[in-house]
Design a protein around this motif. Sequence first.
Motif, mmCIF file in Angstrom:
data_model
loop_
_atom_site.group_PDB
_atom_site.id
_atom_site.type_symbol
_atom_site.label_atom_id
_atom_site.label_comp_id
_atom_site.label_asym_id
_atom_site.label_seq_id
_atom_site.Cartn_x
_atom_site.Cartn_y
_atom_site.Cartn_z
ATOM 1 N N GLU A 105 -2.080 -5.268 -0.542
ATOM 2 C CA GLU A 105 -3.344 -5.153 0.205
ATOM 3 C C GLU A 105 -4.578 -5.222 -0.703
ATOM 4 O O GLU A 105 -5.616 -5.718 -0.298
ATOM 5 C CB GLU A 105 -3.374 -3.833 0.995
ATOM 6 C CG GLU A 105 -2.541 -3.850 2.267
ATOM 7 C CD GLU A 105 -1.070 -3.588 2.010
ATOM 8 O OE1 GLU A 105 -0.663 -3.584 0.830
ATOM 9 O OE2 GLU A 105 -0.311 -3.399 2.978
ATOM 10 N N GLN A 106 -4.437 -4.683 -1.959
ATOM 11 C CA GLN A 106 -5.632 -4.639 -2.809
ATOM 12 C C GLN A 106 -5.599 -5.672 -3.941
ATOM 13 O O GLN A 106 -6.380 -5.586 -4.877
ATOM 14 C CB GLN A 106 -5.833 -3.209 -3.341
ATOM 15 C CG GLN A 106 -6.163 -2.246 -2.188
ATOM 16 C CD GLN A 106 -6.558 -0.863 -2.631
ATOM 17 O OE1 GLN A 106 -6.709 -0.592 -3.810
ATOM 18 N NE2 GLN A 106 -6.728 0.039 -1.663
ATOM 19 N N ARG B 120 -3.639 -5.467 -14.735
ATOM 20 C CA ARG B 120 -4.479 -4.270 -14.938
ATOM 21 C C ARG B 120 -4.023 -3.121 -14.035
ATOM 22 O O ARG B 120 -3.914 -1.965 -14.466
ATOM 23 C CB ARG B 120 -5.950 -4.602 -14.632
ATOM 24 C CG ARG B 120 -6.584 -5.557 -15.609
ATOM 25 C CD ARG B 120 -8.024 -5.866 -15.215
ATOM 26 N NE ARG B 120 -8.564 -6.963 -15.998
ATOM 27 C CZ ARG B 120 -9.039 -6.843 -17.240
ATOM 28 N NH1 ARG B 120 -9.060 -5.661 -17.816
ATOM 29 N NH2 ARG B 120 -9.492 -7.892 -17.892
ATOM 30 N N LEU B 121 -3.770 -3.444 -12.771
ATOM 31 C CA LEU B 121 -3.378 -2.389 -11.825
ATOM 32 C C LEU B 121 -2.041 -1.747 -12.209
ATOM 33 O O LEU B 121 -1.881 -0.518 -12.160
ATOM 34 C CB LEU B 121 -3.283 -2.958 -10.399
ATOM 35 C CG LEU B 121 -4.600 -3.373 -9.732
ATOM 36 C CD1 LEU B 121 -4.343 -4.065 -8.392
ATOM 37 C CD2 LEU B 121 -5.522 -2.172 -9.512
ATOM 38 N N LYS C 105 -5.626 -9.254 -12.460
ATOM 39 C CA LYS C 105 -5.876 -7.968 -11.800
ATOM 40 C C LYS C 105 -4.567 -7.195 -11.602
ATOM 41 O O LYS C 105 -4.517 -5.975 -11.803
ATOM 42 C CB LYS C 105 -6.560 -8.196 -10.442
ATOM 43 C CG LYS C 105 -6.805 -6.909 -9.652
ATOM 44 C CD LYS C 105 -7.640 -7.156 -8.400
ATOM 45 C CE LYS C 105 -7.789 -5.893 -7.577
ATOM 46 N NZ LYS C 105 -8.707 -6.050 -6.438
ATOM 47 N N TRP D 109 -3.334 -10.172 -1.277
ATOM 48 C CA TRP D 109 -3.894 -10.555 0.025
ATOM 49 C C TRP D 109 -5.418 -10.711 -0.022
ATOM 50 O O TRP D 109 -5.999 -11.383 0.828
ATOM 51 C CB TRP D 109 -3.513 -9.521 1.089
ATOM 52 C CG TRP D 109 -2.153 -9.753 1.668
ATOM 53 C CD1 TRP D 109 -1.334 -10.809 1.431
ATOM 54 C CD2 TRP D 109 -1.462 -8.912 2.593
ATOM 55 N NE1 TRP D 109 -0.168 -10.674 2.144
ATOM 56 C CE2 TRP D 109 -0.223 -9.520 2.864
ATOM 57 C CE3 TRP D 109 -1.761 -7.701 3.215
ATOM 58 C CZ2 TRP D 109 0.717 -8.968 3.743
ATOM 59 C CZ3 TRP D 109 -0.836 -7.148 4.083
ATOM 60 C CH2 TRP D 109 0.397 -7.769 4.336
ATOM 61 N N ALA D 110 -6.047 -10.060 -0.998
ATOM 62 C CA ALA D 110 -7.512 -10.137 -1.060
ATOM 63 C C ALA D 110 -7.991 -11.297 -1.935
ATOM 64 O O ALA D 110 -9.158 -11.674 -1.871
ATOM 65 C CB ALA D 110 -8.079 -8.818 -1.584
ATOM 66 N N HIS D 111 -7.095 -11.846 -2.765
ATOM 67 C CA HIS D 111 -7.545 -12.874 -3.725
ATOM 68 C C HIS D 111 -6.625 -14.096 -3.662
ATOM 69 O O HIS D 111 -6.086 -14.536 -4.667
ATOM 70 C CB HIS D 111 -7.574 -12.280 -5.141
ATOM 71 C CG HIS D 111 -8.235 -10.938 -5.212
ATOM 72 N ND1 HIS D 111 -9.545 -10.738 -4.826
ATOM 73 C CD2 HIS D 111 -7.761 -9.719 -5.565
ATOM 74 C CE1 HIS D 111 -9.846 -9.450 -4.970
ATOM 75 N NE2 HIS D 111 -8.780 -8.811 -5.407
ATOM 76 N N LYS E 135 0.381 3.691 1.614
ATOM 77 C CA LYS E 135 0.442 4.192 3.000
ATOM 78 C C LYS E 135 1.771 3.808 3.645
ATOM 79 O O LYS E 135 2.208 4.437 4.594
ATOM 80 C CB LYS E 135 -0.700 3.616 3.833
ATOM 81 C CG LYS E 135 -1.982 4.427 3.779
ATOM 82 C CD LYS E 135 -2.840 4.014 2.636
ATOM 83 C CE LYS E 135 -3.874 5.013 2.227
ATOM 84 N NZ LYS E 135 -4.288 4.864 0.834
ATOM 85 N N LEU F 206 -7.310 -0.077 -16.944
ATOM 86 C CA LEU F 206 -7.869 -1.102 -16.058
ATOM 87 C C LEU F 206 -8.815 -2.045 -16.800
ATOM 88 O O LEU F 206 -8.933 -3.216 -16.458
ATOM 89 C CB LEU F 206 -8.635 -0.439 -14.898
ATOM 90 C CG LEU F 206 -7.792 0.255 -13.817
ATOM 91 C CD1 LEU F 206 -8.693 0.988 -12.829
ATOM 92 C CD2 LEU F 206 -6.914 -0.734 -13.055
ATOM 93 N N SER G 267 0.828 -1.205 0.000
ATOM 94 C CA SER G 267 0.000 0.000 0.000
ATOM 95 C C SER G 267 0.866 1.260 0.000
ATOM 96 O O SER G 267 1.889 1.306 0.697
ATOM 97 C CB SER G 267 -0.887 -0.006 1.250
ATOM 98 O OG SER G 267 -1.485 1.246 1.417
ATOM 99 N N ASN H 256 -0.715 -0.592 -5.653
ATOM 100 C CA ASN H 256 -0.982 -1.416 -4.473
ATOM 101 C C ASN H 256 -1.293 -2.851 -4.897
ATOM 102 O O ASN H 256 -2.430 -3.211 -5.171
ATOM 103 C CB ASN H 256 -2.172 -0.815 -3.712
ATOM 104 C CG ASN H 256 -2.380 -1.462 -2.367
ATOM 105 O OD1 ASN H 256 -1.902 -2.568 -2.115
ATOM 106 N ND2 ASN H 256 -3.098 -0.778 -1.499
#
Lengths: 574, 144
Positions: free
Chosen positions: A101-102, A120-121, A117, A105-107, A74, A569, A72, A98
Amino acid sequence: MTDRRIGVYICYCGGNISDYVEVEKVRVAISRDPGVVVAKTTMFACSDAAQEEMIEDIKTNKLDGLVVASCSPKLHLFTFRAVAERAGLNPYQYVQVNLREQDSWAHQHDKDQATEKGIRLVRAGIAKCALTEPLSTMRIKTAPRVLIIGAGVAGLRAALSLSDMGLSVFVIEKEAEIGGWVGKFGSMFPNDRKGIDLIGTLAGEAGQRDNIKIFTSSELIEKGGSIGDFSVVIQVEGKEKISLNVGTVIVATGFDSYRLTEGEFGYGLDGVITLPDFKMMLDKSNGSLAFNGRKIKDIAYIYCVGSRQPREMENPNLYCSRYCCTAAVHTSLEVGKKDKSIHQFHLYRDMRTYGKYELLYNSALNNGSVFIKYADDDFPKVERAGDKVHIKVKDLLSHGEEFDIEVDLLILVTGMIPRKNNKLADVLKLPIGMDGFFNEIHPKLRPVETVIDGVFIAGASQGPKTLAESVTSSMAAVSKSAALLMKGYVDLEPLIAKIDPERCVWCDECTKACPYGAIEKVSADGKEVARIIPSLCKGGGTCVPLCPQDAIDVEGYTDVQITAMIDSLIKEVK
Amino acid sequence: MSAGNSNSSRVPRILVFSTNNISDPGIDMAGGSHMSYSPAVLVIPVPCSSGIKPSWVLHAIDAGFDGVFIAADGTDCAYLQDCTKRTGEIVQKAQSLLEKHGHDPRRLKMAAICSVCAESFQSHMDKFEAALMKLNSTEEKVAQ
């Protein structure tokens, strides 16, 4: 097509990303994207070795854009901006993607989709980077002086700490006396120290410092300039105006106690008073306690008065005031010290004597206090009967049994409410939260900073706090202030709004939308147009969608950048 | 009608506009807590939800996204006390724009996502995905 030269680094994060995203596949997919000159994977992008490699690549390949796809922003936005800067690349031509986190870790259960993804990001990051422009921060020399508004415990403690660090401090207090609420009280939790003594010590110490100046009966009436270099005007006793130049402002204006309406929980009846009033009465008493000439034998406390109010009320205070459960329990212990024979009944909704204050609650229980829990929607009913206050309450702890309690004194445990500071909020342009207290940027990540750079909030001006929590937050504001001022200069973020003067027709919509007064009317090439005042613009972008001419962009989030990101994207992944 | 809306069997693609200070940490927390949601959810962070242009929403749907979700600052916004109202007005304008261009306005959704609203974000994504699947299916049947 683009003539940009971009370096892209995709991080494994030691498996945190690469276990769930095929990092090498992402690298191959984006390596032929427009503008990509360098495309690499790395085990830990934040490691010294990886940073050195990036710097070398930027220099060798004459890169003018940098994308790191890792965790992230952050965590490491500033790390990689610094990498860019060390390599001679403008730090605002760096974009962080990111991917942890996005994405990974989410998928974790769909590597193929997470990889797609990821592609794309990263593509969106590259598209954004290709449209970046070199931006410069605005460097402002900071004045080594601080204005503190409010001479309560938070303000005075902050003044001493700043003074310790060699910074000059001006403290202004609206009241004729310093000390705030704490200065009015005797023994207080957590350590039974008298509030009046505590303020006396702080004020005595402040009085001996050459670099602390306290103004009583004073208000802030004007503020100009920006972080590091504010010009402020204070008015003393409604007459004399004093101009000061300060680097930062700490707002420590405290709170007000909840004001009851006539009849609320029996308020207005003889023998019904608020906790602060009772506390002051108790502090002054010697020996046995009496009220209006009558000896007190029985006391009841009703908790949550003015806090956690029902939503259906008009302008309810929905928040918990945090300090009042412990303050009431502590007060009852003080009562016990004066007269052990007094019976005490605590009518509460939830007992929130959190942390070590649980010990005070245990002491009250052991000393004979009776605790009765009433329901959130069934408040105790209060009336005066003869020379007693009569309270009816259903106790949830004994299956709703109704108790009739007769006492000599009913104490309403009132919570904190925001102090009315409309004039101050207006002068400082400080945002106010839904609860009416001053609003921080983020309650956990940036708890004493406001969107007005260089203006910090401390103590109960930000929300209900105990004495110890108020001082802790004032210390946080001190460290933020000192870190800024002791460096000697501050660099302002250039990610702010910009107006295209060719498109602008000066319709005034943007100035009406901006709460910070950051847009002014100027003449350019024979016509009136809007212009951003960089030191006042916060870069929120609220003016952007309101411009009928589409003449406003926020740097880093321009129309072309967002549009390009959307296109990247959604683009087919091959 | 956008090409992206023509296949009801495909997992709907959702573009999320989130905010740097408030909703992005909440979305990060969902990932940090390994809460699973559709990989077809893609996020663009912006400073404040009141700064989102309705034309971006239209562009996203035209380009092939099935839905746009604005993860708004709500009452936590550090910039504006009336952020919810302002963002609400943007949503209204964007939905009118979608309708004008032949898109169902339900393809845009807004909800406040706070910095610790991980579960709420996951739940919104699941529900929005289901709603978009239904919408895609209905529109496909009408088209046939």
